[in-house]
Design a protein around this motif. Structure first.
Motif, PDB file in Angstrom:
ATOM      1  N   ASN A 102      43.470  32.117  17.372  1.00 44.69           N
ATOM      2  CA  ASN A 102      43.993  30.997  16.586  1.00 44.69           C
ATOM      3  C   ASN A 102      43.175  30.782  15.322  1.00 44.69           C
ATOM      4  N   TRP A 103      41.855  30.878  15.452  1.00 46.38           N
ATOM      5  CA  TRP A 103      40.995  30.654  14.294  1.00 46.38           C
ATOM      6  C   TRP A 103      41.131  31.783  13.277  1.00 46.38           C
ATOM      7  N   LYS A 146      44.220  31.600  11.314  1.00 53.20           N
ATOM      8  CA  LYS A 146      44.153  30.556  10.291  1.00 53.20           C
ATOM      9  C   LYS A 146      43.459  31.065   9.028  1.00 53.20           C
ATOM     10  N   TRP A 194      46.163  32.490   7.125  1.00 47.25           N
ATOM     11  CA  TRP A 194      47.033  31.371   6.743  1.00 47.25           C
ATOM     12  C   TRP A 194      46.438  30.612   5.556  1.00 47.25           C
ATOM     13  N   THR A 252      47.456  13.992   3.782  1.00 45.07           N
ATOM     14  CA  THR A 252      48.217  14.371   4.964  1.00 45.07           C
ATOM     15  C   THR A 252      49.445  13.487   5.139  1.00 45.07           C
ATOM     16  N   ALA A 267      47.963  19.967   4.292  1.00 48.47           N
ATOM     17  CA  ALA A 267      47.911  20.940   5.384  1.00 48.47           C
ATOM     18  C   ALA A 267      46.550  21.625   5.442  1.00 48.47           C
ATOM     19  N   TYR A 320      43.815  21.425   8.660  1.00 52.03           N
ATOM     20  CA  TYR A 320      43.430  22.588   9.463  1.00 52.03           C
ATOM     21  C   TYR A 320      42.058  23.155   9.149  1.00 52.03           C
ATOM     22  N   PHE A 352      39.837  21.664  12.140  1.00 49.89           N
ATOM     23  CA  PHE A 352      40.348  21.573  13.511  1.00 49.89           C
ATOM     24  C   PHE A 352      40.138  22.855  14.324  1.00 49.89           C
ATOM     25  N   PRO A 353      40.588  24.040  13.836  1.00 49.84           N
ATOM     26  CA  PRO A 353      40.351  25.260  14.623  1.00 49.84           C
ATOM     27  C   PRO A 353      38.861  25.574  14.781  1.00 49.84           C
ATOM     28  N   SER A 375      48.980  35.516  14.013  1.00 46.09           N
ATOM     29  CA  SER A 375      49.335  34.261  14.688  1.00 46.09           C
ATOM     30  C   SER A 375      50.201  34.491  15.911  1.00 46.09           C
TER      31      SER A 375
END
Length: 471
Positions: free
Chosen positions: A92-93, A96, A99, A153, A300, A304, A307-308, A373
């Motif tokens: 997940n990290w 990102k 991303w 946000t 966005a 993020y 968070f990750p 992802s």
């Protein structure tokens, strides 16, 4: 004692729309380069109900049974143990990272339109420098806590839906009502049938990735009234709304611009600019919309950026990472990990700058994001299959289907589709041999590097995989 406020049906629908829908996918899917052209229109409908709906219902079943934090990592850990729970957090990290790079490129392009100078969007140097400045500034602020980011946000949640509705309305007014210009596209069964080539395969993997994220709303399945009835109803309603936005948005952009002229990175703003010309609206309107999209992108990124990091470096098993990466400051943020993340993103941005053209860079970054992802979802579907086979039925809990065999079959279908889309991501689509070699090294090499490095970190730590029996 007070009672927990239940999430209303409408709130759950809007939560799904906000989490899943993204305006940038419209241009990405309808462009001839790295896209499906007009075939993107039916593809949004097909893959919504083939991928998003079953994924959401499966995640809801897992979240209802295991209400810890409802994350992919927790569910995979229950099925396969701590090693694979860590691997999910790692994947997940790392996903990102790609991303971030694609979103920063998208931000730079929107900012150039906001400034009234669209030509800047074609400058690789402008996009690279601005992306580097933004990621380092936001990384610095994230170390001090993210209270300053609430404005971005909150505003950002509207940054996809409102521009889409404006684009749909303006295109309909210009082409259908006022007939200022004929439609740039002809919609027939033949023209909307996907062509089996590299661009189509890559684009389909992007559409499947665009529909991931259902696990976010699934974690609230225990907090809604009558989840057995309302959760699937909310998912179908949200799926329909998202489909309408993607389909009508795709029709709007292709009615204003021929698919050969749509660029994934600038298509939305190019469409709005052309619509303004047809309707006699000053271009400052496009600058305002670009400003709104820019705010949504910043929102966005802020959401993020930490968070990750906190999930991976703050909650992972001790011994995998050096303590200096896991130590947190007074705000609970692992500063050294934030710096490491910014360094990796900077290197990634510099590496893809070797590719020709900003639009190509943007497409490659989006495809790399999709590829990496989707890795965690392979483990998710395998976990669902295993848990569905072994878990004892509990009365009152939400389940996608009471039939164990049907649930397992749906899990296998989703797994096959996910693996196929990962393979499609790496299909060579560049114009010449040299660019294809660079592309394949970055796509296949990057994907393998992400997987193998995660497994290496676990092996180096000396930790044993702990697997608890499924209950």
């Amino acid at each position: 004692m007070g009672t927990t406020k239940k999430i209303k049906f409408g709130e759950l629908v809007l939560m799904n729309v906000s989490a899943i829908y993204g305006i940038r996918w419209i241009a990405k899917s309808t462009a001839d380069s790295f896209g499906l052209g007009l075939a993107g229109i039916p593809s949004w409908v097909i893959f919504m109900f083939l991928c998003f709906v079953p994924q959401a219902l499966m995640c809801a079943e897992l979240a209802a049974a295991y209400t810890s934090d409802g994350s992919l990592g927790e569910w995979v850990k229950i099925a396969f143990g701590t090693k694979y729970g860590f691997l999910i957090s790692w994947l997940n990290w790392t996903a990102k990272l790609f991303w971030f790079a694609s979103f920063l490129t998208f931000l730079a392009i929107n900012l150039s339109y906001m400034l009234g100078n669209p030509d800047l969007a074609n400058s690789k140097m402008f996009v690279l420098i601005l992306s580097l400045v933004v990621i380092w500034v936001l990384s610095f602020f994230s170390m001090k806590g993210m209270s300053f980011g609430k404005f971005f946000t909150n505003v950002g949640s509207l940054g996809s839906t409102i521009p889409t509705i404006l684009m749909i309305g303006m295109a309909f007014l210009a082409v259908v009502v006022l007939k200022k210009a004929p439609s740039a596209s002809t919609y027939t069964v033949a023209s909307m049938t996907p062509k089996l080539n590299g661009n189509s395969l890559v684009a389909i993997s992007g559409i499947i990735f665009a529909y991931t994220g259902a696990e976010i709303s699934a974690t609230y399945v225990t907090e809604i009234e009558n989840p057995k009835k309302n959760f699937p109803k909310a998912i179908i309603t949200a799926a329909t709304l998202i489909c309408i936005l993607y389909v009508l948005g795709s029709v709007a952009i292709t009615s204003i611009l021929p698919t050969s002229e749509i660029q994934a990175s600038t298509g939305i703003l190019d469409c709005l600019t052309r619509a303004c010309d047809l309707l006699g609206i000053p271009h400052i309107f496009v600058q305002i919309v670009a400003a709104g999209i820019t705010l949504s992108v910043i929102g966005a990124l802020i959401l993020y950026i930490g968070f990750p990091i906190k999930i991976l470096f703050g909650n992972t098993e001790k011994g995998i990472f050096p303590e200096k990466l896991t130590n947190t400051n007074e705000h609970g943020i692992p500063e050294k990990a934030i710096i490491l993340q910014a360094v990796i993103i900077s290197v990634l941005l510099a590496a893809v700058a070797l590719l020709p053209g900003v639009d190509t860079i943007y497409n490659v970054l989006v495809t790399m994001t999709a590829l990496t992802s989707l890795f965690p979802y392979v483990l998710l579907y395998l976990a669902y299959i295993k848990i569905k086979k072994q878990k004892k039925e509990e009365e009152g809990l939400y389940v996608m289907t009471k039939s164990r065999s049907l649930g397992v079959a749906i899990g296998w279908i989703e797994l096959v589709v996910c693996v196929a889309s990962i393979a499609a991501s790496a299909f060579p689509v560049m114009g010449n041999m040299h660019d294809n070699i660079v592309y394949e090294i970055e796509m296949i090499g990057g994907g393998l590097l992400v997987l193998l490095s995660g497994l290496y970190l676990w092996k180096r730590s000396g930790l044993k995989n702990k697997v608890e029996p499924i209950e």
